[in-house]
Write a protein that holds these residues in place. Structure first.
Motif, PDB file in Angstrom:
ATOM      1  N   GLY A  90       0.832  -1.192   0.000  1.00 15.62           N
ATOM      2  CA  GLY A  90       0.000   0.000   0.000  1.00 15.62           C
ATOM      3  C   GLY A  90       0.865   1.240   0.000  1.00 15.62           C
ATOM      4  O   GLY A  90       1.851   1.331   0.741  1.00 15.62           O
ATOM      5  N   ARG A  91       0.530   2.169  -0.868  1.00 17.01           N
ATOM      6  CA  ARG A  91       1.255   3.439  -0.891  1.00 17.01           C
ATOM      7  C   ARG A  91       0.218   4.534  -1.014  1.00 17.01           C
ATOM      8  O   ARG A  91      -0.910   4.310  -1.414  1.00 17.01           O
ATOM      9  CB  ARG A  91       2.203   3.494  -2.085  1.00 17.01           C
ATOM     10  N   MET A  92       0.652   5.759  -0.721  1.00 15.65           N
ATOM     11  CA  MET A  92      -0.296   6.887  -0.854  1.00 15.65           C
ATOM     12  C   MET A  92      -0.291   7.348  -2.299  1.00 15.65           C
ATOM     13  O   MET A  92       0.671   7.956  -2.720  1.00 15.65           O
ATOM     14  CB  MET A  92       0.134   8.047   0.056  1.00 15.65           C
ATOM     15  N   PHE A  93      -1.218   7.145  -3.128  1.00 11.38           N
ATOM     16  CA  PHE A  93      -2.511   6.535  -2.940  1.00 11.38           C
ATOM     17  C   PHE A  93      -2.708   5.532  -4.068  1.00 11.38           C
ATOM     18  O   PHE A  93      -3.500   5.743  -4.984  1.00 11.38           O
ATOM     19  CB  PHE A  93      -3.609   7.600  -2.924  1.00 11.38           C
ATOM     20  N   TRP A  94      -1.878   4.472  -4.060  1.00 11.70           N
ATOM     21  CA  TRP A  94      -1.949   3.465  -5.106  1.00 11.70           C
ATOM     22  C   TRP A  94      -1.468   2.138  -4.553  1.00 11.70           C
ATOM     23  O   TRP A  94      -1.037   2.045  -3.414  1.00 11.70           O
ATOM     24  CB  TRP A  94      -1.141   3.893  -6.335  1.00 11.70           C
ATOM     25  N   TRP A  95      -1.616   1.112  -5.381  1.00  9.57           N
ATOM     26  CA  TRP A  95      -1.297  -0.239  -4.937  1.00  9.57           C
ATOM     27  C   TRP A  95      -0.184  -0.814  -5.799  1.00  9.57           C
ATOM     28  O   TRP A  95      -0.308  -0.872  -7.012  1.00  9.57           O
ATOM     29  CB  TRP A  95      -2.522  -1.156  -5.081  1.00  9.57           C
ATOM     30  N   GLU A  96       0.891  -1.234  -5.159  1.00 13.05           N
ATOM     31  CA  GLU A  96       1.950  -1.928  -5.897  1.00 13.05           C
ATOM     32  C   GLU A  96       1.699  -3.419  -5.738  1.00 13.05           C
ATOM     33  O   GLU A  96       1.468  -3.897  -4.624  1.00 13.05           O
ATOM     34  CB  GLU A  96       3.322  -1.563  -5.318  1.00 13.05           C
ATOM     35  N   ILE A  97       1.716  -4.149  -6.821  1.00 13.26           N
ATOM     36  CA  ILE A  97       1.341  -5.565  -6.757  1.00 13.26           C
ATOM     37  C   ILE A  97       2.466  -6.408  -7.342  1.00 13.26           C
ATOM     38  O   ILE A  97       2.949  -6.118  -8.443  1.00 13.26           O
ATOM     39  CB  ILE A  97       0.028  -5.792  -7.541  1.00 13.26           C
ATOM     40  N   GLN A  98       2.903  -7.413  -6.605  1.00 15.83           N
ATOM     41  CA  GLN A  98       4.005  -8.265  -7.040  1.00 15.83           C
ATOM     42  C   GLN A  98       3.511  -9.705  -7.060  1.00 15.83           C
ATOM     43  O   GLN A  98       3.190 -10.273  -6.028  1.00 15.83           O
ATOM     44  CB  GLN A  98       5.185  -8.141  -6.082  1.00 15.83           C
ATOM     45  N   TYR A  99       3.473 -10.275  -8.255  1.00 15.49           N
ATOM     46  CA  TYR A  99       3.044 -11.673  -8.397  1.00 15.49           C
ATOM     47  C   TYR A  99       4.272 -12.561  -8.359  1.00 15.49           C
ATOM     48  O   TYR A  99       5.249 -12.300  -9.057  1.00 15.49           O
ATOM     49  CB  TYR A  99       2.339 -11.894  -9.735  1.00 15.49           C
ATOM     50  N   GLU A 100       4.194 -13.644  -7.549  1.00 12.10           N
ATOM     51  CA  GLU A 100       5.327 -14.561  -7.522  1.00 12.10           C
ATOM     52  C   GLU A 100       5.134 -15.588  -8.611  1.00 12.10           C
ATOM     53  O   GLU A 100       4.160 -16.354  -8.578  1.00 12.10           O
ATOM     54  CB  GLU A 100       5.406 -15.261  -6.168  1.00 12.10           C
ATOM     55  N   PRO A 127       6.401 -18.920  -9.929  1.00 11.91           N
ATOM     56  CA  PRO A 127       7.279 -19.974  -9.407  1.00 11.91           C
ATOM     57  C   PRO A 127       8.455 -20.212 -10.348  1.00 11.91           C
ATOM     58  O   PRO A 127       8.284 -20.467 -11.526  1.00 11.91           O
ATOM     59  CB  PRO A 127       6.361 -21.206  -9.348  1.00 11.91           C
ATOM     60  N   GLY A 128       9.639 -20.068  -9.828  1.00 18.93           N
ATOM     61  CA  GLY A 128      10.826 -20.346 -10.623  1.00 18.93           C
ATOM     62  C   GLY A 128      11.364 -19.153 -11.391  1.00 18.93           C
ATOM     63  O   GLY A 128      12.518 -19.150 -11.796  1.00 18.93           O
ATOM     64  N   SER A 129      10.567 -18.130 -11.616  1.00 15.00           N
ATOM     65  CA  SER A 129      11.107 -17.027 -12.413  1.00 15.00           C
ATOM     66  C   SER A 129      10.972 -15.677 -11.755  1.00 15.00           C
ATOM     67  O   SER A 129      10.951 -14.666 -12.412  1.00 15.00           O
ATOM     68  CB  SER A 129      10.466 -17.003 -13.804  1.00 15.00           C
ATOM     69  N   GLY A 130      10.921 -15.686 -10.452  1.00 10.89           N
ATOM     70  CA  GLY A 130      10.987 -14.390  -9.780  1.00 10.89           C
ATOM     71  C   GLY A 130       9.636 -13.722  -9.654  1.00 10.89           C
ATOM     72  O   GLY A 130       8.590 -14.360  -9.574  1.00 10.89           O
ATOM     73  N   VAL A 131       9.685 -12.402  -9.664  1.00 11.98           N
ATOM     74  CA  VAL A 131       8.517 -11.611  -9.308  1.00 11.98           C
ATOM     75  C   VAL A 131       8.109 -10.730 -10.478  1.00 11.98           C
ATOM     76  O   VAL A 131       8.952 -10.122 -11.133  1.00 11.98           O
ATOM     77  CB  VAL A 131       8.869 -10.744  -8.070  1.00 11.98           C
ATOM     78  N   VAL A 132       6.823 -10.678 -10.763  1.00 12.54           N
ATOM     79  CA  VAL A 132       6.297  -9.780 -11.793  1.00 12.54           C
ATOM     80  C   VAL A 132       5.664  -8.594 -11.080  1.00 12.54           C
ATOM     81  O   VAL A 132       4.748  -8.769 -10.283  1.00 12.54           O
ATOM     82  CB  VAL A 132       5.242 -10.496 -12.657  1.00 12.54           C
ATOM     83  N   VAL A 133       6.153  -7.395 -11.393  1.00 12.11           N
ATOM     84  CA  VAL A 133       5.664  -6.206 -10.698  1.00 12.11           C
ATOM     85  C   VAL A 133       4.621  -5.503 -11.552  1.00 12.11           C
ATOM     86  O   VAL A 133       4.807  -5.296 -12.746  1.00 12.11           O
ATOM     87  CB  VAL A 133       6.836  -5.234 -10.402  1.00 12.11           C
ATOM     88  N   SER A 134       3.519  -5.137 -10.919  1.00 12.73           N
ATOM     89  CA  SER A 134       2.462  -4.414 -11.613  1.00 12.73           C
ATOM     90  C   SER A 134       1.873  -3.406 -10.619  1.00 12.73           C
ATOM     91  O   SER A 134       2.388  -3.229  -9.513  1.00 12.73           O
ATOM     92  CB  SER A 134       1.413  -5.408 -12.101  1.00 12.73           C
TER      93      SER A 134
END
Lengths: 346, 129
Positions: free
Chosen positions: A136-146, A148-155
């Motif tokens: 949570g950030r002011m005023f938006w959402w950072e979303i990180q999908y795990e 499996p095996g290839s790290g994190v996808v940031v959206s």
């Protein structure tokens, strides 16, 4: 009915005393209220229209308590009114006092306690198949999908979920306390700076739902919404694979111009577009695939090139106090090029 | 004698023809445009109209990126350059940069019937022409 008649109903022995049968309007009114409110329950952000097991449990608990309380209210009201209409009735005092005042509450409340403690367990399943971190950030959402095996996808600002799978959501905050709340799917869980809270969530049917920050976090707390899109698991995997890709190089010269303007205007100080610029010291929403999103600025505007251009040029007017300044000195063609290029980032 | 009477009557009546207070009515009829549908399109926020403009009859956010459209129906020009006629307005809505290369207003992808409806709404809500 005038005031004198109304008073007469409540004064035993009054010459204008009416019989108790004049309450015919009450059932009709109750029926009308129930009929009207039945249509008000559904929607993308409704705790009364559950689309997931956790929300189902909350809804069930709510209805049980509501019905129970309604029954108690009717019982108590009737018992209270009996002496006014039938002053000659002598109740069995002990029965009322001990039965109604001790036994009945003890039995019903114990049953409710046992049942509600049990169903609380259903809301938290430890066997999650996918893990998503939401910051949570002011005023938006950072979303990180795990992945499996290839790290994190940031959206950012849009949450996708596979239908029928238990997802573990890890909740953090980098500034103040926010709260993650998707009423159709689950209850609220706070995002507290300095710790990581975990909850499980599952969508049991596909659809678009709407979440919202549920802990006051500042000037634009009211414009911190989160569209949630639940799709079939195979569709989710395809989507996640696309999100993991960097931005495609622009084909049209106009888009090339937009991309160059994005970099030279300093947008990369805050926004990452993988494949173009890494994003910087002051994190803003990842824009690698912003063109594919339904909404902008945490649900403040719809997507599309018109809204993108408006946001770039007047972010402070549309959401005063948010972290992005208004880029109001760009000339027309440059603004359009940037908006067009961003919209092409699907 | 009759000539003097005629001249006198003319002199009394003639001034009424000068300085007519009501301006000539502009053509504000968009053929095939439905103002009600146009309002729905603008109010939906799908194309970002109110994100840049203040548009009469639509609540919520009123943008400041483009000019307010409160008295759009009375204006002579669209965007200060194009004659404000129904045909020109529909063309402009469908592809602003094609008509005015330096505009900041993008081609938002309005379909032909949507552009007609929006044009009809802008004239209907934008003051008395």
């Amino acid at each position: 009915m005038n005031v004198a008649d109304a008073a007469a109903r409540f004064i035993p022995g009054h010459p204008r005393r009416r019989r108790a049968g004049s309450g015919k309007a009450a059932p009709a009114v109750a029926a009308a209220v129930i009929a009207l409110s039945a249509g008000a329950c559904d929607g993308p952000q409704s705790a009364l229209d559950p689309a997931g097991p956790a929300a189902q449990v909350v809804d069930q608990l709510g209805w049980v308590m509501w019905s129970g309380i309604a029954v108690v209210l009717v019982l108590v009201s009737v018992t209270m009114l009996i002496p006014f209409f039938r002053p000659d009735v002598r109740g069995k005092r002990r029965l009322f006092l001990w039965g109604g005042g001790v036994v009945l509450p003890a039995v019903s409340l114990t049953a409710l306690l046992v049942w509600s403690s049990g169903i609380g367990e259903e809301m938290r399943r430890p066997d999650a198949e996918l893990s998503i971190t939401v910051v949570g950030r002011m005023f938006w959402w950072e979303i990180q999908y795990e992945q499996p095996g290839s790290g994190v996808v940031v959206s950012a600002n849009e949450l996708h979920l596979p239908v029928g799978k238990t997802v573990e959501i890890r909740l953090r905050s980098e500034d103040v306390i926010h709260s993650f709340w998707i009423p159709s799917l689950a209850g609220k869980t706070d995002m507290v700076p300095g710790r990581e809270n975990r909850m499980t969530i599952e969508a049991s049917r596909p659809g678009v739902y709407r979440g919202q920050c549920a802990e006051f976090c500042g000037a634009q707390h009211a414009l911190m919404a989160l569209p949630v899109i639940a799709v079939a698991p195979t569709e989710f995997e395809t989507w996640l694979g696309r999100q993991a890709q960097p931005a495609r190089p622009p084909v049209l010269p106009f888009h090339q111009r937009g991309r160059e303007a994005f970099v030279s205007a300093g947008c990369g100080e805050c926004h990452a577009v993988r494949g173009v610029i890494a994003g910087g010291r002051d994190p803003g929403p990842d824009l690698t695939h912003v063109g594919s999103r339904l909404a902008l600025a945490a649900g403040t505007l719809d997507g599309g090139v018109g809204n993108l251009a408006a946001w770039i040029a007047s972010a402070q007017h549309l959401k005063p106090g948010n972290a992005m300044p208004s880029f109001d000195r760009l000339d027309g063609p440059t603004l359009r090029a940037m908006a067009d290029w961003l919209e092409s980032l699907e | 004698m009759t000539a003097r009477w005629a001249a006198g009557v003319l002199m009394l009546v003639a001034p009424a023809a000068c300085g007519d207070p009501s301006p000539a009515a502009h053509d504000r009829n968009v053929i095939g445009g439905d103002a009600g549908r146009g309002r729905a399109i603008v109010a939906s926020g799908r194309y970002g109209c109110t994100a840049c403009h203040s548009i009469p009859g639509i609540g919520g956010v009123a943008g400041i990126v483009g000019p307010p459209l409160d008295s759009f129906a009375r204006q002579n020009f669209i965007a200060g350059q194009l004659p404000n006629t129904p045909a020109m307005l529909v063309r402009f809505l469908r592809d602003p940069p094609q008509l005015i290369t330096r505009t900041g207003m993008p081609d938002v992808g309005l379909a032909p019937d949507e552009a007609r409806d929006v044009a009809a709404y802008l004239y209907a809500a934008g003051g008395t022409p």
